[in-house]
Design a protein around this motif. Structure first.
Motif, PDB file in Angstrom:
ATOM      1  N   LEU A 237       0.831  -1.199   0.000  1.00 25.61           N
ATOM      2  CA  LEU A 237       0.000   0.000   0.000  1.00 25.61           C
ATOM      3  C   LEU A 237       0.867   1.251   0.000  1.00 25.61           C
ATOM      4  N   ALA A 238       1.943   1.233   0.781  1.00 30.08           N
ATOM      5  CA  ALA A 238       2.849   2.382   0.813  1.00 30.08           C
ATOM      6  C   ALA A 238       3.497   2.613  -0.542  1.00 30.08           C
ATOM      7  N   ASP A 239       3.833   1.538  -1.251  1.00 33.68           N
ATOM      8  CA  ASP A 239       4.390   1.668  -2.606  1.00 33.68           C
ATOM      9  C   ASP A 239       3.445   2.438  -3.515  1.00 33.68           C
ATOM     10  N   VAL A 240       2.162   2.079  -3.455  1.00 33.92           N
ATOM     11  CA  VAL A 240       1.180   2.718  -4.326  1.00 33.92           C
ATOM     12  C   VAL A 240       1.027   4.189  -3.964  1.00 33.92           C
ATOM     13  N   VAL A 241       0.989   4.492  -2.683  1.00 32.16           N
ATOM     14  CA  VAL A 241       0.892   5.893  -2.264  1.00 32.16           C
ATOM     15  C   VAL A 241       2.098   6.679  -2.771  1.00 32.16           C
TER      16      VAL A 241
END
Length: 253
Positions: A237-241
């Motif tokens: 999720l952090a990657d996508v953000v």
């Protein structure tokens, strides 16, 4: 220096939160319908995650169950789904799966929603401490994104956003003034949008339908953002953000 990492070194910026690796076969703890629900599981601290829809699919929610998926599903302790997947009805009614194995995840990119869903999974796994650590990483990622947008004088700017990208636009400090999608806009929507003043058009890479708005706003920045991890080197999720924030910054400069 942090700002340089965002702008100059996106490869370094795409680091994932601490979590277990995916594994196949016996001993599966979690089966996730897509890379998006899998990212929630990993943020919650799951050590073994089997993802049903291939990460490289353009439309992961359209994946249909195959015979080889059934053993994984039946041996899972938890099956994560969002509810909009094509396979949802089969999971809920066609396989006689005990209800306590199924856990719905609210997938969007508002931090509050992410926190609630991740912690609901962690409570089932008994991994609350790991989940809180990973949520802190996601929170810091949003904080850093908002900071950079403020520095670039983009915070508070009105945007036209695909409905499936409105949550991250708002979380980053933009104002989704006009929403469109997921279906192609009709003439009345296009006419109404033409009367608004926006800074940017934010479309959804998984089902882009914003081309008509590009035509009425040829001088405005246009960007396609991710929802499902798996493309552009993303997994968590952090990657996508991080990826999406970089795209907004790059398009808006």
């Amino acid at each position: 220096m942090k700002s340089c990492l965002w702008i100059v070194c996106p490869a370094l910026f795409l680091t994932s939160c601490r979590s277990g690796k995916s594994a196949d076969g016996a001993g599966t703890v979690v089966v996730a319908t897509t890379g998006w629900t899998a990212a929630y599981a990993e943020a919650a601290g799951a050590k073994e995650v089997v993802v049903l829809a291939p990460f490289e699919m353009e439309h992961p929610s359209e994946y249909e169950l195959r015979p080889g998926d059934i053993p994984e599903i039946m041996s899972a302790e938890i099956i994560l789904y969002a509810g909009y997947e094509v396979m949802t009805e089969q999971l809920k009614r066609g396989l006689d799966i005990p209800e306590d194995k199924l856990l719905a995840v609210n997938t969007d990119y508002s931090y509050k929603s992410i926190e609630q869903s991740v912690m609901s999974i962690a409570e089932r796994l008994g991994t609350e401490d790991v989940a809180r650590e990973n949520l802190l990483d996601i929170k810091h990622t949003f904080d850093e994104g908002r900071r950079v947008l403020r520095e670039k004088n983009m915070a508070g700017k009105p945007v036209m956003a695909h409905r499936f990208q409105s949550s991250i636009a708002k979380e980053l400090g933009l104002i989704p003034l006009v929403l469109f999608g997921p279906s192609s806009p009709e003439a009345a929507e296009i006419a109404a949008a033409s009367r608004e003043q926006v800074f940017m058009i934010i479309d959804n890479i998984h089902n882009p339908v914003g081309q008509p708005f590009r035509e009425i706003y040829p001088d405005k920045a246009y960007v396609q953002l991710l929802n499902f991890p798996g493309r552009e080197g993303t997994k968590s999720l952090a990657d996508v953000v991080r990826y999406n924030t970089l795209q907004v910054i790059s398009a808006g400069e």
